[in-house]
Scaffold this active site. Sequence first.
Site, PDB file in Angstrom:
ATOM      1  N   LYS A 162      -1.475   3.554 -35.453  1.00 13.71           N
ATOM      2  CA  LYS A 162      -1.795   4.972 -35.271  1.00 13.71           C
ATOM      3  C   LYS A 162      -2.131   5.351 -33.824  1.00 13.71           C
ATOM      4  O   LYS A 162      -1.872   6.476 -33.395  1.00 13.71           O
ATOM      5  CB  LYS A 162      -2.954   5.371 -36.185  1.00 13.71           C
ATOM      6  N   GLU A 167      -6.375  15.139 -39.854  1.00 16.28           N
ATOM      7  CA  GLU A 167      -6.657  14.677 -41.213  1.00 16.28           C
ATOM      8  C   GLU A 167      -6.559  13.158 -41.222  1.00 16.28           C
ATOM      9  O   GLU A 167      -5.969  12.557 -40.333  1.00 16.28           O
ATOM     10  CB  GLU A 167      -5.648  15.265 -42.198  1.00 16.28           C
ATOM     11  N   SER A 187       1.565  -2.864 -40.285  1.00 14.22           N
ATOM     12  CA  SER A 187       1.129  -1.638 -39.617  1.00 14.22           C
ATOM     13  C   SER A 187      -0.365  -1.560 -39.342  1.00 14.22           C
ATOM     14  O   SER A 187      -0.800  -0.789 -38.496  1.00 14.22           O
ATOM     15  CB  SER A 187       1.552  -0.421 -40.437  1.00 14.22           C
TER      16      SER A 187
END
Length: 390
Positions: A85, A107, A372
């Site tokens: 991210k 969010e 991830s």
Amino acid sequence: MSKGRYGNYGGQYIPETLMNAVLELEEAYEKYSKDPEFNKELDDLLKNYAGRPSLLYYAEKMTKDLGGAKIYLKREDLNHTGAHKLNHCMGEALLAKFMGKKKLIAETGAGQHGVAIATAAAYFGLECEIHMGEVDIAKEHPNVIRMKILGAKVIPVSFGAKTLKEAVDSAFEAYLQDLDNSIYAIGSVVGPHPFPKMVRDFQAIIGVESREQFLEMTGELPDIVTACVGGGSNAMGIFSGFIDDCVELVGIEPLGLGSKLGQHAASLSYGSEGVMHGFNSIILKDSNGEPAPVYSVASGLDYPSVGPEHAYLNAIKRTKVATISDKEAIDAFFELSKNEGIIPAIESSHAVAYALKIAPELKGKKILVNLSGRGDKDIDFIVEKYGYGE
């Protein structure tokens, strides 16, 4: 791709009150994404702050145990903040800086995007407001603490299913109240144009690195590249490096507890075309044609739609979709932890589970999994619900 369109998917389905702000963001991104100063600063941040390039790892023990395909992991879990991210969050925060904005609104579901955007905001000295469903706040407590320590304001979302979809709804509403001062730092390749393109572009570094590293390590390209898909940012990031190659790309959706509506969040597998959160894509719908309740053990995957580029690539058969259940994902979580000494995020465990499932029958092939994120955020929940996997 024109004006955020991927075939029939994408676009800008937003109220007039939001259009000017989105157009401002679109123009700024088009300008600064081509700006040498912007790109130099972003490259430096990814290298010297986020810790890129992330490693490509050959899971030798797991490969030997399975006796089939060789399994490789792209170690996005080793990035600063513990997931992919930060790749797009540093890009979004840098864009806010160049635009003169003072606040980031976001969010989060699993909390990985929340932690990453809170980290980026702290780095750039920006205000940060993160909307998170109450169900996910309870489930991902370690990440909530991290966000608050980093200086972010965490807004609990208490309506609807109290998970990721509602967090997006709440964040967009907050953005509408403060358009001049803030930007919405969306957490995946979803939303109205230019959000899917922006996030995909920022995440493409995963695919670029993976392709170069795989060729350097093996002299060949992988046969299969796989990643979990909720909104789809990590998958779009790694897929982008191999789209023009003769490589099978497989997105793994969460089957949850079963195929009945409300038991899963497998949008591409069971959904149909529709508009939500400002973009046209594939959506899981209830009997009234509204976004259906969804479920996954992985908070970052329980979203009732998917990024428009994923919908397009699946429609033209460039990508494939498979599903993994909660049980398979949790089994893979413990398998990777105990056999390789790597604790994965539950989201990433879905892609690991798929590799474990298909590898025994594919001797001589090579599977690349985008790992991830790491599972620090999940350990309290895992131990409470599943023990220690013994």
